[in-house]
Design a protein around this motif. Sequence first.
Motif, mmCIF file in Angstrom:
data_model
loop_
_atom_site.group_PDB
_atom_site.id
_atom_site.type_symbol
_atom_site.label_atom_id
_atom_site.label_comp_id
_atom_site.label_asym_id
_atom_site.label_seq_id
_atom_site.Cartn_x
_atom_site.Cartn_y
_atom_site.Cartn_z
ATOM 1 N N SER A 164 3.467 -2.812 -2.346
ATOM 2 C CA SER A 164 2.332 -3.010 -1.442
ATOM 3 C C SER A 164 2.834 -3.086 -0.003
ATOM 4 O O SER A 164 2.167 -2.657 0.926
ATOM 5 N N ARG A 165 4.040 -3.631 0.173
ATOM 6 C CA ARG A 165 4.635 -3.634 1.506
ATOM 7 C C ARG A 165 4.827 -2.207 1.998
ATOM 8 O O ARG A 165 4.496 -1.873 3.140
ATOM 9 N N GLU A 192 3.259 0.375 1.041
ATOM 10 C CA GLU A 192 1.968 1.005 1.271
ATOM 11 C C GLU A 192 1.434 0.692 2.653
ATOM 12 O O GLU A 192 0.808 1.526 3.293
ATOM 13 N N ARG A 193 1.704 -0.526 3.082
ATOM 14 C CA ARG A 193 1.226 -0.896 4.413
ATOM 15 C C ARG A 193 2.177 -0.398 5.496
ATOM 16 O O ARG A 193 2.037 -0.722 6.656
ATOM 17 N N ARG A 230 5.217 -1.198 5.970
ATOM 18 C CA ARG A 230 6.244 -2.137 6.439
ATOM 19 C C ARG A 230 7.497 -1.957 5.597
ATOM 20 O O ARG A 230 7.759 -2.733 4.694
ATOM 21 N N ASP A 233 -14.565 2.865 3.507
ATOM 22 C CA ASP A 233 -14.141 2.010 4.614
ATOM 23 C C ASP A 233 -15.272 1.718 5.582
ATOM 24 O O ASP A 233 -15.054 1.592 6.782
ATOM 25 N N GLY A 269 -4.341 7.149 9.101
ATOM 26 C CA GLY A 269 -4.478 6.008 9.986
ATOM 27 C C GLY A 269 -5.734 6.008 10.827
ATOM 28 O O GLY A 269 -5.948 5.097 11.622
#
Length: 896
Positions: free
Chosen positions: A27-28, A30-31, A33, A774, A817
Amino acid sequence: MLSFNALIVVALLYVALLFAVAFWADSRAERGRLGWLRSPLVYTLSLSIYCTAWTFYGAVGNATRSGLEYVTIYLGPTLVLIGWWALLRRLVRIGRTQRITSIADMISSRYGKSNLLGIIVTVLAVVGTTPYIALQLQSVTLSFAVFSPAAAGEGADGLSSIAFWVAVGLVVFTIMFGTRNLDVNERHYGVVTAIALEAIVKLAALIAVGLFVVFAVADGPVDVLERIEASPIADWDLQPDRWATLIFLSAAAFICLPRMFQVIVVENSDERHLATASWAFPLYLFMISLFVLPIAVVGLATLPADANPDLFVLTLPIAFDQSALSMLAFLGGFSSATSMVIVAAIALSTMVSNHIVMPIWLNARKGGATVSGDVRDTVILARRLSIAGVLALGYLYFRLSGGGTALASMGLIAFIGLAQVLPALLGGIFWRGATRVGAAVGLLVGFAVWGWTSFLPSFGDSAIMTASVFSEGPFGIGLLRPTALFGIEGMDPLVHSVFWSMLLNSGAFVLFSLLSFPTPIERIEGATFVNVFRYSESAPGWTGGAAEAEDLLIMAQRIVGPTEAQTLFEAEARLQGNAGYLPEVTPDFLQRLERELAGSVGAATAHAMIAQITGGVSVSVEDLMKVADEAQQILEYSNQLEAKSVELGRTARQLKEANDKLMALSVQKDGFLSQISHELRTPMTSIRSFSEILMGGERMSAEDRQRYSSIIHDEAIRLTRLLDDLLDLSVLENGQVTLNMRHDTVRAVLDRAVAATERPHKAGGIVIHRTPGDEDAPLYTDSDRLAQVFINLIANAEKYCEADAPALTIEVKTVAGRTVVDFTDNGRGIPREAREMIFEKFSRVSDHRAAGGAGLGLAICREIMARLGGTIAYLPGQGGASFRVTLPEAVARAAE
Ligand code: ADP
């Protein structure tokens, strides 16, 4: 001693920890980071899947039997990393530029994307890896049994149920974290991070047990050295032939094992990590092998004579009642086994699905890639099934072999099998003359010799081969005896098998390469692979041509997903200086697209799919002559010339298009002027005549009076609207607008737009489907203006969608993005040649003239979006007409 139940609990907790770590890392990632997830240290630790349970437990056992021989298993990789990391760098570079997904893909790509080779390597890998997976399951069950003599007492059934649940757990983990995404460029961060953690656990476990043995059981290093001197292990002599063969074998395995290829090449995110790994991984190996001898010697001296040396790492701490330490040792062994199985399953499933399942599937559906159906889902499903299949095979093998000693010798036998890929691999990247025929024959010969001299004999002389085959050869042909091929006797069986399989394999490879003539694609790929550092980018392959960009887009959307495909096509279009989503179909673009798709479905399949759409021609006679020309300079020069002429051709075409557009616009404008005077005159005329009637004072009924005045009223409104639009547009174009910025959400703006256009169903209203996605994205913009754009798009769909049951889908999502809103209706869409034009002032698609409207709506939308800092464009390939509004970026941020 630790109870069996406590052990199960700790093991489950550890597994839960691994899931959590993998989940967190994914998940990191994915974001976005990534941080230390892509550090060279994690990369180095992930290489440690080389040390499986076979090394973790087996090295000690091996030391009790053959002295220092176990060191060779570590020396091979060390030599490769220190002495030949340039080779690894080359592999990694090729892997990245060609988007290689597995070792089978590498071989298949190099030799003209031959799927036959892909299949051969895949089968070889599955045959070689299955017993190895069985071995890991065995080691886990054995280590459980150590803690629970009772469970062991229940016999094989009790044990194999443990193996079964371990296998199931591994399938779940691998499917969850190994098939999250298709694109190999998006790496499996979750898996790799979990494996790095396991690498630390197994190293810590071995060192802890080692320190305990040296300092708590023995009296320090000096005492241990003396004990080694006095033990039978000291009597061991080095057999140079075995020693050299084992080093060669482990070096070859380090490069060729599918799981090693996966971590070294496929999961590599940065070539520079190799520099760190080249010293750090040998250090890791050194530390992991440091205490092997002490543990072996002390184990021999202190444990009962019938204790299994292969489990000393575990039984020593237990014998001294060290619960915590034995737990750690258990987790170390568990880590070694599971990490190997997970990566092997990912690597094998990629190979099986790309080289076996997908080609069959594609063939079965003759129309190929352009037919409906989501390729992406099929690929993921194929991978998941393959993972389950690979583990099921391993488990079955474990059950059928009875988990007996036959498995223990499997490690080296698997190494020999997979080392058969080495000649084709090295030849492929260093020798331009290597051909597909050579590689195929070499691999098959090596495979056969390996099967005959190692794999089949490993089942013992009463299982598959009878004793007489060993002593007299098959059908009494003495020259073919499996352990004395061609009558050469007295060799160590391992050395014998490696010697003959490698010799005959390489010999056949070279001979058949020299005898056969490579196809043009092979020549091209050969040059790219061999000169990868000179031509890191493209080599000619496609000749561009007949394909429609839209067909390619439709196919790509099915494979890599709509968002990724659209982003890719849009980026390419922008690179070429085109507006919209469809680039020119140039050879360069095809090449890039092929590589992009190769990441998901493998090179051979990607090539076949593109070939299907472009008409199957990937290399022209011209290319053939070009590659036949060995002189690199001439080749390069002609390449440049061709690129220039293609470029010129393209510029000319673009100029012509621009000219056509201007012509069409000017015609439209003239048309508009007469149209607008017509449109102005018609209402004017009726206003004038009706008002004259009213003024004339003639007698008329009240209804007539009412009717005449309402006609005057309506016509006046139409006039005003037309003038309003014209005015609005000219204000927007001159940049004199003041924006009314405020905070809002996409949902609220959409709600308003939908409400404003709502008409009852019967009155021809369109059905609107909202895909919320979204919709909560925050906005800081002039939302009235934005609503105006939305309203116009909805109104257009209402006016122009000719479907029997008109429907409009509004989807809000995040692409690269940025928040985008897609308006897609189910009508006939807009013809390709008109897609740019409709955004121009006064432009209308001819047969829509009847619907009214002066062709200003979309022009106003485009101006508004430009003022707000977003875009609006026609989105091709969606069935009906589709418009994508990209919301302003910086503005959306400012609201956070
Ligand atoms: P108008 O004011 O005539 O509606 P627009 O600029 O809004 O002009 O649209 C230009 C042309 O684009 C229309 O005349 C119509 O032919 C075409 N068009 C716009 N939206 C759609 C749609 N959803 N389906 C089919 N054609 C459309």
